[in-house]
Structure formats: C-alpha cells, structure tokens
Design an enzyme around this catalytic site. Structure first.
Site, short mmCIF file in Angstrom:
data_model
loop_
_atom_site.label_atom_id
_atom_site.label_comp_id
_atom_site.label_asym_id
_atom_site.label_seq_id
_atom_site.Cartn_x
_atom_site.Cartn_y
_atom_site.Cartn_z
N ILE A 25 0.88 -1.16 0.00
CA ILE A 25 0.00 0.00 0.00
C ILE A 25 0.92 1.21 0.00
O ILE A 25 1.69 1.41 0.94
CB ILE A 25 -0.92 0.02 1.24
CG1 ILE A 25 -1.76 -1.25 1.30
CG2 ILE A 25 -1.81 1.26 1.22
CD1 ILE A 25 -2.51 -1.44 2.61
N HIS A 26 0.85 2.01 -1.06
CA HIS A 26 1.74 3.15 -1.25
C HIS A 26 0.90 4.42 -1.18
O HIS A 26 0.08 4.68 -2.06
CB HIS A 26 2.45 3.04 -2.60
CG HIS A 26 3.62 3.94 -2.74
ND1 HIS A 26 3.50 5.29 -2.98
CD2 HIS A 26 4.94 3.67 -2.67
CE1 HIS A 26 4.71 5.81 -3.05
NE2 HIS A 26 5.60 4.85 -2.88
N ILE A 27 1.09 5.22 -0.15
CA ILE A 27 0.27 6.41 0.07
C ILE A 27 0.82 7.57 -0.75
O ILE A 27 1.89 8.12 -0.46
CB ILE A 27 0.22 6.79 1.56
CG1 ILE A 27 -0.28 5.60 2.36
CG2 ILE A 27 -0.66 8.02 1.77
CD1 ILE A 27 -0.05 5.71 3.85
N GLY A 28 0.09 7.94 -1.79
CA GLY A 28 0.49 9.04 -2.66
C GLY A 28 1.62 8.64 -3.59
O GLY A 28 2.19 7.56 -3.50
#
Length: 164
Positions: free
Chosen positions: A82-85
């Site tokens: 999960i890569h935020i931004g």
C-alpha cells in the site's frame, strides 16, 4: 472440514479497501512504475480521508522508514504493498504516522497509518494510493471491484485466486 483438519491452503484471498475513496484503475495512475504494473497488479484509490487500514488478516512485513508505504502478507503468502500518494518518499515522513511495526499481526480493518491528506496534496505528485500484489507469480487470477467508491475495511477491492 477436511481441509481444516489437513491444513489445506485457502486458494482465494479477499483484499478489502484500505481507505475510503474512489477506485481508479492501476493503468490510470500517473506513475509508470504502477500504471505499467512493474511492481505488480492491483488497483488504486483516490482517498477521501487520511486513515489507512489493513485490507487483510496477516502480518506487517515492512513499514517504510518514511511511513509513506506499508507491506503486508496474508497467511497463504499473498504480498500487498500500500503506497500512500506518489513521490511521497521525499516528504521524509512529514505528515505520516505509523500505528503498526514490522512483524505485527493485523486483522482486516486495523489502523495501519494515518496521514495528513492536505499536506500530501500540497507536497506530493498525487494523493492517489496504489494497492499492489507484489508477488503476482503466485496468482492464478485477480478480480477487481467494478464499483466506483469503496469504504475502508468494508468493501472488497480485489479477490486473488492463489496458485495451488
């Protein structure tokens, strides 16, 4: 019943949405690493808030030092990033708070990371959150939710059929 007695591996993994928001096809993410599936297949979400929850039951295999991304693994080995931004690593953790550590066990819906959505919009290339299966070689198929919006920890995002 027999599969439980003899420890047969589950072959389907449901990955719930880790954030509230609007689903975006991975191919539309404005970063070729994600849009061209260089890291794996999955989906992306335009977030409505700054809370990221676990989309699965499993364990935390990595919390990135800058807290902009987290890696998870299901009991049967599906690995999720999960890569935020986009380009948020350059924020050096500013506006991010991790609520888990590497090695922690998590259930679907457990809070993983919170972030300041306005700061991410201001300082990053995009606030889009890619959710990627990084070990696609272990997948037979992946079914993607065709709804437009999802709720964190409640709505299915992906269903992965794992190779036996």
């Amino acid at each position: 019943m027999l599969s439980k007695l003899f420890g047969k591996k589950e072959t389907k993994v449901t990955i719930y949405s880790p954030v509230d928001g609007e689903i975006i096809p991975l191919s539309e993410v404005p970063d070729p690493v994600f849009s061209q599936k260089m890291m794996g297949d999955g989906a992306a979400i335009k977030p409505l808030n700054g809370t990221v929850v676990s989309p699965i039951e499993g364990k935390v295999v990595q919390v990135f030092p800058t807290k902009h991304a987290v890696g998870l693994q299901t009991k049967n080995g599906v690995e999720i990033l999960i890569h935020i931004g986009l380009e948020t690593v350059g924020m050096n953790g500013e506006g991010f708070e991790a609520h888990v550590a590497t090695g922690d066990s998590v259930k679907a819906g457990d809070k993983l990371i919170t972030f300041d959505p306005e700061l991410v919009k201001e300082k990053a290339a995009s606030d889009i959150i890619p959710i990627v299966i990084t070990n696609t070689d272990q997948m037979q198929s992946i079914t993607k939710n065709d709804k437009q919006s999802v709720r964190a920890g409640q709505d299915e995002l992906l269903v992965v059929e794992v190779s036996k």
